[in-house]
Scaffold this motif. Structure first.
Motif, mmCIF file in Angstrom:
data_model
loop_
_atom_site.group_PDB
_atom_site.id
_atom_site.type_symbol
_atom_site.label_atom_id
_atom_site.label_comp_id
_atom_site.label_asym_id
_atom_site.label_seq_id
_atom_site.Cartn_x
_atom_site.Cartn_y
_atom_site.Cartn_z
ATOM 1 N N ASP A 62 -9.484 -28.407 0.854
ATOM 2 C CA ASP A 62 -9.918 -28.083 -0.510
ATOM 3 C C ASP A 62 -9.204 -28.953 -1.543
ATOM 4 O O ASP A 62 -9.822 -29.474 -2.477
ATOM 5 C CB ASP A 62 -9.676 -26.604 -0.819
ATOM 6 C CG ASP A 62 -10.707 -25.687 -0.191
ATOM 7 O OD1 ASP A 62 -11.653 -26.195 0.440
ATOM 8 O OD2 ASP A 62 -10.568 -24.467 -0.333
ATOM 9 N N PHE A 63 -7.898 -29.145 -1.380
ATOM 10 C CA PHE A 63 -7.152 -29.971 -2.327
ATOM 11 C C PHE A 63 -7.525 -31.452 -2.211
ATOM 12 O O PHE A 63 -7.538 -32.172 -3.198
ATOM 13 C CB PHE A 63 -5.643 -29.765 -2.182
ATOM 14 C CG PHE A 63 -5.171 -28.514 -2.862
ATOM 15 C CD1 PHE A 63 -5.309 -28.348 -4.235
ATOM 16 C CD2 PHE A 63 -4.606 -27.489 -2.135
ATOM 17 C CE1 PHE A 63 -4.894 -27.193 -4.868
ATOM 18 C CE2 PHE A 63 -4.177 -26.317 -2.756
ATOM 19 C CZ PHE A 63 -4.323 -26.180 -4.121
ATOM 20 N N GLY A 71 -15.230 -22.326 -4.637
ATOM 21 C CA GLY A 71 -14.230 -23.239 -5.179
ATOM 22 C C GLY A 71 -13.050 -23.358 -4.231
ATOM 23 O O GLY A 71 -13.125 -23.010 -3.049
ATOM 24 N N THR A 72 -11.945 -23.829 -4.748
ATOM 25 C CA THR A 72 -10.734 -24.048 -3.964
ATOM 26 C C THR A 72 -10.126 -22.716 -3.538
ATOM 27 O O THR A 72 -9.984 -21.805 -4.332
ATOM 28 C CB THR A 72 -9.712 -24.832 -4.803
ATOM 29 O OG1 THR A 72 -10.303 -26.072 -5.185
ATOM 30 C CG2 THR A 72 -8.434 -25.092 -4.029
ATOM 31 N N SER A 97 -7.637 -23.502 4.954
ATOM 32 C CA SER A 97 -8.579 -24.314 4.191
ATOM 33 C C SER A 97 -7.971 -25.056 2.998
ATOM 34 O O SER A 97 -8.626 -25.902 2.413
ATOM 35 C CB SER A 97 -9.745 -23.457 3.711
ATOM 36 O OG SER A 97 -9.280 -22.436 2.873
ATOM 37 N N TRP A 98 -6.753 -24.752 2.633
ATOM 38 C CA TRP A 98 -6.201 -25.306 1.401
ATOM 39 C C TRP A 98 -6.084 -26.818 1.423
ATOM 40 O O TRP A 98 -6.357 -27.484 0.421
ATOM 41 C CB TRP A 98 -4.865 -24.665 1.042
ATOM 42 C CG TRP A 98 -3.713 -25.087 1.910
ATOM 43 C CD1 TRP A 98 -3.296 -24.484 3.050
ATOM 44 C CD2 TRP A 98 -2.862 -26.204 1.716
ATOM 45 N NE1 TRP A 98 -2.230 -25.160 3.579
ATOM 46 C CE2 TRP A 98 -1.943 -26.226 2.776
ATOM 47 C CE3 TRP A 98 -2.780 -27.200 0.745
ATOM 48 C CZ2 TRP A 98 -0.953 -27.202 2.904
ATOM 49 C CZ3 TRP A 98 -1.807 -28.178 0.871
ATOM 50 C CH2 TRP A 98 -0.905 -28.171 1.935
ATOM 51 N N ASP A 117 -10.497 -31.666 -4.268
ATOM 52 C CA ASP A 117 -10.142 -31.594 -5.687
ATOM 53 C C ASP A 117 -9.714 -32.979 -6.181
ATOM 54 O O ASP A 117 -10.038 -33.379 -7.303
ATOM 55 C CB ASP A 117 -9.009 -30.584 -5.921
ATOM 56 C CG ASP A 117 -9.472 -29.148 -5.758
ATOM 57 O OD1 ASP A 117 -10.694 -28.912 -5.682
ATOM 58 O OD2 ASP A 117 -8.600 -28.265 -5.695
#
Length: 153
Positions: A131-132, A120-121, A127-128, A135
């Motif tokens: 990832d967002f 998951g995130t 990597s954030w 999302d």
């Protein structure tokens, strides 16, 4: 830099020495461990590439090797080079073995030959952002247009 992720030797289901594939709790534990393996691989990648010490053998391998799986493929995001998934294969799986076991244990769930696990995130420096972004695709119902979706498919 110390590992922030869980250690299999401390946090893994050490009581689960033999998997009963007909037991949903066992299947869930194995699935959770395979996903944790993806998280751990990404953390190891970030530490290794950004000043951390990989320490030789990867500690993340315990999350899948403990259940007889081997890592076949790592899924890497083209944009940020983060590890977002993995393809695992049961080591001793063979068609003949599965057929023989199926004949003996009719109706009993068999172990999977392949498992694809996605993390998951992560809220980590490297990597954030990607990832967002993904999302956002989920919220907008456009995940099918993302590079990770296509790679996973």
């Amino acid at each position: 830099m110390a590992c922030k992720r869980k250690s299999f030797k401390v946090d893994g289901p050490l009581h689960l020495t033999r998997v009963d594939w007909s037991n949903s709790s066992h299947r869930s534990s194995v699935a959770a461990c395979l996903v944790e393996g993806v998280y751990s691989r990404e953390e190891e990648r970030q530490q290794c590439c950004h000043g951390g010490d990989s320490g030789g053998a990867l500690a993340s391998s315990a999350w899948w090797e403990s259940f007889g799986f081997q890592l076949n493929q790592v899924l890497i995001d083209d944009k940020d080079k983060s590890i977002f998934g993995a393809v695992y294969e049961l080591k001793l799986w063979s068609q003949a073995q599965a057929q023989a076991q199926a004949q003996v244990e009719v109706g009993k769930p068999q172990p999977p030959k392949l498992v694809i696990a996605f993390r998951g995130t992560l809220i980590e420096k490297r990597s954030w952002l990607q990832d967002f972004r993904l999302d956002r695709h989920i919220v907008q119902n456009t995940l099918h247009n993302s590079n990770r979706f296509l790679d996973g498919l």
